[in-house]
Write a protein that holds these residues in place. Structure first.
Motif: not given
Length: 139
Positions: A56, A62-63, A90-94, A124, A59-60, A102
């Motif tokens: 993870n 943060w999530i 919920y979070g942020e992509w890299p 995702s 990929r993210y 999601n």
């Protein structure tokens, strides 16, 4: 007795998920059996929370999970409790772009008071395709 076993399995799963979101892979590992199996969307297999946390992290940015509900049912033949937790990621992509809404579904098997298997599904991959203009239909 059965209701207590089902309620305990639901609490165990939610504790595991909360610790996984910190992320606290060691704390999450306290909830799983030694022969634990974790299967992510796409068939990716992990042997423990530390491996999935590392995945993870790539990929993210943060999530987190927003739980909508946790349901459980006792299998009277095996004594296993099947627990289903669903909600939204919920979070942020890299790249720092935020996301929410999601959908996810996590399915657990609890045996002897420990999680022995988890299957994880979420949107995702579809969202990543859409972000890059490769989705076959609008989300």
């Amino acid at each position: 007795m059965c209701e207590d076993k089902v309620a305990a399995a639901k609490r165990l799963v939610e504790t595991y998920l909360e610790r996984s979101m910190i992320p606290d892979p060691e704390g999450a590992a306290a909830c799983v059996a030694p022969d634990f199996e974790l299967v992510f969307t796409g068939g990716r297999r992990f042997s423990g929370p530390a491996e999935s946390a590392a995945f993870n992290a790539k990929r993210y940015g943060w999530i987190k999970k927003k739980f909508l509900r946790t349901d459980a049912a006792l299998d009277p033949e095996t004594g296993d409790v099947h627990v289903y937790n669903t909600g939204h990621l919920y979070g942020e992509w890299p790249d720092g772009e935020p996301f929410e809404g999601n959908r996810y579904m996590d399915c657990f098997v609890v045996r002897g008071g420990m999680i022995v298997r988890t299957d994880v599904w979420n949107d995702s991959a579809e969202r990543i395709l859409a972000k890059h203009g490769l989705a076959e239909a609008p989300l």
